[in-house]
Motif scaffolding. Structure first.
Motif, PDB file in Angstrom:
ATOM      1  N   THR A  86       9.739  -4.204  -7.707  1.00  0.00           N
ATOM      2  CA  THR A  86      10.198  -3.533  -6.884  1.00  0.00           C
ATOM      3  C   THR A  86      10.281  -3.785  -5.121  1.00  0.00           C
ATOM      4  O   THR A  86      11.244  -3.381  -4.637  1.00  0.00           O
ATOM      5  CB  THR A  86      10.303  -1.793  -7.196  1.00  0.00           C
ATOM      6  N   VAL A  87       8.917  -3.781  -5.300  1.00  0.00           N
ATOM      7  CA  VAL A  87       8.589  -4.459  -3.946  1.00  0.00           C
ATOM      8  C   VAL A  87       8.045  -6.159  -3.737  1.00  0.00           C
ATOM      9  O   VAL A  87       9.245  -6.260  -2.706  1.00  0.00           O
ATOM     10  CB  VAL A  87       7.333  -3.867  -2.871  1.00  0.00           C
ATOM     11  N   ALA A 104       0.721  -1.349   0.083  1.00  0.00           N
ATOM     12  CA  ALA A 104       0.340  -0.424   0.438  1.00  0.00           C
ATOM     13  C   ALA A 104       0.483   1.047   0.256  1.00  0.00           C
ATOM     14  O   ALA A 104       0.752   1.934  -0.732  1.00  0.00           O
ATOM     15  CB  ALA A 104      -0.961   0.255   0.807  1.00  0.00           C
ATOM     16  N   ALA A 105       1.829   1.491   0.661  1.00  0.00           N
ATOM     17  CA  ALA A 105       3.227   2.538   0.990  1.00  0.00           C
ATOM     18  C   ALA A 105       3.495   2.775  -0.724  1.00  0.00           C
ATOM     19  O   ALA A 105       3.759   3.925  -1.356  1.00  0.00           O
ATOM     20  CB  ALA A 105       3.958   2.011   1.958  1.00  0.00           C
ATOM     21  N   ALA A 106       3.620   1.347  -1.092  1.00  0.00           N
ATOM     22  CA  ALA A 106       4.380   1.484  -2.602  1.00  0.00           C
ATOM     23  C   ALA A 106       3.482   2.020  -3.766  1.00  0.00           C
ATOM     24  O   ALA A 106       3.592   3.265  -4.525  1.00  0.00           O
ATOM     25  CB  ALA A 106       4.646   0.092  -2.723  1.00  0.00           C
ATOM     26  N   ARG A 107       1.977   1.962  -3.303  1.00  0.00           N
ATOM     27  CA  ARG A 107       1.533   2.596  -4.157  1.00  0.00           C
ATOM     28  C   ARG A 107       1.078   4.077  -4.131  1.00  0.00           C
ATOM     29  O   ARG A 107       0.629   5.350  -5.587  1.00  0.00           O
ATOM     30  CB  ARG A 107      -0.289   2.177  -4.047  1.00  0.00           C
ATOM     31  N   THR A 108       1.129   4.387  -2.719  1.00  0.00           N
ATOM     32  CA  THR A 108       1.008   5.642  -2.786  1.00  0.00           C
ATOM     33  C   THR A 108       2.288   6.747  -3.368  1.00  0.00           C
ATOM     34  O   THR A 108       2.215   7.866  -3.594  1.00  0.00           O
ATOM     35  CB  THR A 108       0.771   6.451  -1.167  1.00  0.00           C
ATOM     36  N   LEU A 109       3.790   5.842  -3.398  1.00  0.00           N
ATOM     37  CA  LEU A 109       4.748   6.627  -3.641  1.00  0.00           C
ATOM     38  C   LEU A 109       4.993   5.828  -5.672  1.00  0.00           C
ATOM     39  O   LEU A 109       5.544   6.603  -5.847  1.00  0.00           O
ATOM     40  CB  LEU A 109       5.619   5.845  -3.016  1.00  0.00           C
ATOM     41  N   GLY A 110       3.628   6.196  -5.961  1.00  0.00           N
ATOM     42  CA  GLY A 110       3.136   5.935  -7.637  1.00  0.00           C
ATOM     43  C   GLY A 110       3.912   4.823  -8.328  1.00  0.00           C
ATOM     44  O   GLY A 110       3.700   4.720  -9.723  1.00  0.00           O
ATOM     45  N   SER A 111       3.510   3.870  -7.697  1.00  0.00           N
ATOM     46  CA  SER A 111       3.686   2.605  -8.293  1.00  0.00           C
ATOM     47  C   SER A 111       2.492   1.827  -8.262  1.00  0.00           C
ATOM     48  O   SER A 111       1.698   1.423  -8.411  1.00  0.00           O
ATOM     49  CB  SER A 111       4.603   1.714  -7.596  1.00  0.00           C
ATOM     50  N   GLY A 112       2.253   1.247 -10.256  1.00  0.00           N
ATOM     51  CA  GLY A 112       1.535   0.362 -10.802  1.00  0.00           C
ATOM     52  C   GLY A 112       1.462  -0.684 -10.566  1.00  0.00           C
ATOM     53  O   GLY A 112       2.913  -0.568  -9.618  1.00  0.00           O
ATOM     54  N   ARG A 170       5.316  -2.582 -11.125  1.00  0.00           N
ATOM     55  CA  ARG A 170       6.186  -2.012 -10.646  1.00  0.00           C
ATOM     56  C   ARG A 170       6.126  -2.206  -9.166  1.00  0.00           C
ATOM     57  O   ARG A 170       7.854  -2.502  -8.834  1.00  0.00           O
ATOM     58  CB  ARG A 170       6.391   0.029 -10.654  1.00  0.00           C
ATOM     59  N   LEU A 171       5.274  -2.230  -8.977  1.00  0.00           N
ATOM     60  CA  LEU A 171       4.836  -2.339  -7.992  1.00  0.00           C
ATOM     61  C   LEU A 171       5.149  -4.477  -7.006  1.00  0.00           C
ATOM     62  O   LEU A 171       6.188  -4.630  -5.774  1.00  0.00           O
ATOM     63  CB  LEU A 171       3.533  -2.456  -7.285  1.00  0.00           C
TER      64      LEU A 171
END
Lengths: 227, 294
Positions: free
Chosen positions: A137-138, A122-130, A133-134
């Motif tokens: 990268t995560v 969820a944090a990665a999504r608020t940082l612009g990851s679709g 990329r999510l």
């Protein structure tokens, strides 16, 4: 070591490596489906994936033979469209290993997917990851230990594969005769005890090496992830 | 700039609030645990979906059920500092800070943020080696560096030692000033809010608490009140009142013995605040004395 024994060792390592590489992407995909999604037929897929784990390997090999023989549905299509024949070949040995090892890989990856902290995603999504990329990268870095475990299990399962292989692709020297099949062959012939023992020793050394390597890799990964 | 009008059914009540954040201000969202504060923040970030309503940030419609608009969180450009930090364990501090800087999102200057939040010595460290306060500073930096048009902070200091809170709060105010960034700051601590917020809304059981009209500078429940750090500004013997400088502006209280310039601590009940006619300050109505600091 004789040339035949070396050949068996080489074949075993090749089959096991190809097996891991081949099942990695689909196993991650299936693990993802099973861990993250609910859909019609999920239990069926789950059962199908796990079938090789509970079926006698010889039965799996026989089913593969029916499927992939020239007259079988898949084998006929492969032969007619691409001129590829899988039965009684090296690639067939990889297929047999892959089917047997697939559930082990799926289980390991699924388990680690289920323990991934969704709050980090969820944090990665608020940082612009679709979604793509999510994943790269995560999610993927976080399930790396599970992928490693699954790969080791699959590699080991492939090294030990016997029943499905001998039924599906037979015991052809230089083509499908991996370590267990070579050992079986030697055990059947008189005065070959020394060779059989050497193959057993090789198998033990290989197993210990794989375990040691996986332990080392797991420790590094865990230090990186700070678990 | 942020306009929010949302309804969302929760387990035991409905969250139903309407408010706006004007320009670069810090709006505190106050209220008891389980009042729906975190849900509200998640709705704005896009991590949860309102049943009905409309959310507009920086002139972009992010959600509108009537128009069928629901922008994905990745495209909302809203920074979110979580209560639990949520730093990526597989990346270094520098890797975490850079995570949101992709596809032209690197407008905010990296070195400026690192300097502002004092992150220089931490860059090579791993998140698990950081203290709670250090981790939250990194989380704030990470959100900031993704180039957001709005920053959401959900109890960012809840897991931080009381001594370390004082270390972080000034950063939050500096952020707003340095980046002209509106900040929605969720907290149940009256102290924290008193130190940083321009304006407070209070949520109880999913509703804006009565008396907490968005234009009122400060509110607080009668039970917990609001603690302010203030400085004695002036005395007015004629009206027998003392003027205090507070983060919210001037406050008029019954005459105090402390000399101008003395720091004092004031406790204010929401019900006791009223505007004073023909002036720009607010008065604390019942003579509830301010206690001088030792």
């Amino acid at each position: 070591m004789t040339a035949a024994e070396l050949e068996a060792l080489r074949l075993s390592l090749l089959v096991a490596s190809w097996c891991v590489v081949a099942i990695l992407p689909p196993a991650i995909g299936v693990a993802w489906l099973l861990a993250r999604h609910d859909f019609w037929g999920k239990s069926l897929l789950n059962g199908l994936v796990h079938l090789p784990l509970v079926l006698p390997p010889v039965a799996v090999g026989y089913l593969l033979l029916l499927l992939f023989s020239r007259t079988g549905p898949l084998g006929g299509w492969l032969h007619d469209s691409f001129g590829i024949s899988v039965a009684f070949t090296f690639s067939g040995a990889v297929v047999a290993s892959a089917v047997m090892a697939f559930p082990l890989m799926v289980r390991a990856v699924r388990l680690s997917l289920e323990t991934v902290d969704r709050r980090l995603e969820a944090a990665a999504r608020t940082l612009g990851s679709g979604p793509v990329r999510l994943f790269w990268t995560v999610t993927l870095p976080l399930i790396a230990p599970g992928i490693l475990t699954g790969s080791i299990l699959a590699f080991a399962r492939s090294l030990g594969e016997f029943g499905a292989t001998i039924t599906f692709v037979s015991n052809i020297a230089g083509e499908t005769r991996t370590l267990p099949l070579a050992l079986y062959t030697l055990a059947q012939s008189p005065d070959a005890e020394a060779g059989a023992l050497r193959l057993v020793a090789i198998s033990i050394a290989l197993a210990l090496l794989a375990l040691f390597a996986s332990e080392l890799a797991a420790r590094r990964l865990q230090a990186r992830l700070g678990v | 700039m942020l306009e929010v009008r949302v309804r969302r059914r929760l387990a035991t009540f409905d969250l139903d609030v309407t408010f706006a954040v004007e320009g670069a201000e810090i709006l505190a969202v106050h209220g008891p645990s389980g009042a729906g504060k975190t849900t509200l923040v998640n709705l704005i970030a896009g991590l949860d979906r309102p049943d009905r309503g409309r959310i507009v940030a920086d002139g972009r419609v992010l959600f509108d059920d009537a128009a069928g608009i629901d922008v994905a969180p990745a495209a909302r450009r809203i920074g979110y500092v979580f209560q639990d930090g949520r730093l990526f364990p597989h990346l270094s501090v520098a890797g975490n800070l850079r995570y949101g800087r992709h596809r032209g999102r690197g407008r905010v200057d990296f070195d400026q943020v690192v300097a502002l939040l004092g992150l220089g010595p931490l860059l090579k460290r791993r998140p698990r080696t950081l203290s709670g306060g250090e981790g939250q500073r990194v989380a704030i930096g990470r959100a900031l560096l993704s180039g957001p048009s709005l920053l959401l902070m959900d109890e960012p200091l809840a897991s931080v030692d009381p001594e370390r809170k004082a270390e972080i709060l000034p950063f939050v105010r500096r952020l707003r000033d340095a980046f002209a960034l509106p900040i929605l700051y969720v907290s149940h601590s009256a102290d924290e809010i008193a130190q940083i917020a321009e304006r407070t809304i209070r949520i109880e059981k999913g509703r804006l608490a009565s008396g907490a009209a968005p234009a009122t500078p400060s509110t607080g429940g009668p039970a917990d009140g609001l603690a302010l750090m203030a400085v004695v500004a002036d005395h007015d013997p004629a009206t027998q009142r003392t003027l205090l400088d507070t983060p919210f502006g001037r406050l008029s209280v019954p005459l105090r013995p402390e000399a101008p310039g003395t720091p004092v601590r004031v406790t204010v009940d929401a019900v006791s605040v009223a505007p004073v006619a023909d002036t720009d300050h607010l008065a604390v109505l019942p003579p509830r004395p301010a206690a001088g600091l030792p």
